[in-house]
Design a protein around this motif. Sequence first.
Motif, PDB file in Angstrom:
ATOM      1  N   ALA A  58       0.859  -1.183   0.000  1.00  0.00           N
ATOM      2  CA  ALA A  58       0.000   0.000   0.000  1.00  0.00           C
ATOM      3  C   ALA A  58       0.893   1.228   0.000  1.00  0.00           C
ATOM      4  O   ALA A  58       2.006   1.201   0.538  1.00  0.00           O
ATOM      5  N   PRO A  59       0.436   2.325  -0.623  1.00  0.00           N
ATOM      6  CA  PRO A  59       1.245   3.545  -0.589  1.00  0.00           C
ATOM      7  C   PRO A  59       1.328   4.098   0.822  1.00  0.00           C
ATOM      8  O   PRO A  59       0.430   3.864   1.646  1.00  0.00           O
ATOM      9  N   PRO A  60       2.386   4.848   1.139  1.00  0.00           N
ATOM     10  CA  PRO A  60       2.472   5.477   2.454  1.00  0.00           C
ATOM     11  C   PRO A  60       1.377   6.518   2.620  1.00  0.00           C
ATOM     12  O   PRO A  60       0.757   6.939   1.636  1.00  0.00           O
ATOM     13  N   PRO A  61       1.127   6.952   3.852  1.00  0.00           N
ATOM     14  CA  PRO A  61       0.006   7.863   4.103  1.00  0.00           C
ATOM     15  C   PRO A  61       0.052   9.167   3.318  1.00  0.00           C
ATOM     16  O   PRO A  61      -1.000   9.755   3.039  1.00  0.00           O
ATOM     17  N   HIS A  62       1.250   9.613   2.933  1.00  0.00           N
ATOM     18  CA  HIS A  62       1.338  10.901   2.237  1.00  0.00           C
ATOM     19  C   HIS A  62       1.258  10.762   0.722  1.00  0.00           C
ATOM     20  O   HIS A  62       1.432  11.755   0.000  1.00  0.00           O
ATOM     21  N   VAL A  63       0.962   9.562   0.213  1.00  0.00           N
ATOM     22  CA  VAL A  63       0.849   9.327  -1.229  1.00  0.00           C
ATOM     23  C   VAL A  63      -0.547   8.800  -1.543  1.00  0.00           C
ATOM     24  O   VAL A  63      -1.004   7.819  -0.957  1.00  0.00           O
ATOM     25  N   THR A  64      -1.223   9.465  -2.486  1.00  0.00           N
ATOM     26  CA  THR A  64      -2.557   9.053  -2.922  1.00  0.00           C
ATOM     27  C   THR A  64      -2.510   8.733  -4.406  1.00  0.00           C
ATOM     28  O   THR A  64      -2.068   9.556  -5.211  1.00  0.00           O
ATOM     29  N   LEU A  65      -2.964   7.534  -4.776  1.00  0.00           N
ATOM     30  CA  LEU A  65      -2.985   7.094  -6.162  1.00  0.00           C
ATOM     31  C   LEU A  65      -4.423   7.124  -6.658  1.00  0.00           C
ATOM     32  O   LEU A  65      -5.309   6.531  -6.046  1.00  0.00           O
TER      33      LEU A  65
END
Length: 239
Positions: A58-65
């Motif tokens: 999963a992406p880290p909390p500061h990255v939104t895909l």
Amino acid sequence: MDEITFHTRLHRPGTLLDVGAHDGLITRPFAALRDSRVVAFEPAPPAFARLEAAFAPAPPPHVTLVPEALGDTLGSITLAMPVLDGVAQEQWASTAKTYAGFDPARVAVRKWQVPIRPLDSLALTDLTHIKLDCEGAEYEVLRGARETLIRCRPYLTIEIEERHRLGSTWSVPAYLDALGYETYFELDGAWQPMAALDRATMQRASPDPSVFEASDPYVFVFYVFPRECTEQALQRLIR
């Protein structure tokens, strides 16, 4: 200068957008910048699957895909991707082109209906950087970002190619100029204003995915500065 170096040298804490993220070539270094929040838009399903895999599990909390396109409307739009001799040309996937009219024996077209939204719908207040690569749809993306550009004054890198949309190297910089931005390109280590672009010798390429020819040099990455920051930013880049 490559786009990552440009954004890294001018980095300011805040939100960075990767529009046309593909499989994360720029999303990943954006995410490594200090005090950054990254939103990556990639509407092509195969590319988005690899983008997700790049941040597995999963992406880290500061990255939104986001598996969506940006534009100037809210709803859905057709994304067309040429398939050349059976090989998908994902880097040519576009919401602005149909790829009709080329040799059907060589160029097939795969299409998806994908969600689309204007950037202004996100109501961002801390946008500092945008990388934009959308194969001819630049004007619509920026038109849907008008209020955000005025409010946040980000730095931008934009791929603009006449082969994807005739007149785009005129219309996109003109639109940005009206919003108080200046567009430059770099050639042989020197920064040049948009007025110095000779389209006949620097932007000659075929719109046909099966024809591999282009001018030398071929200038297609442009660097955009808020007018009030241009001089200072160029001094930071020329070192």
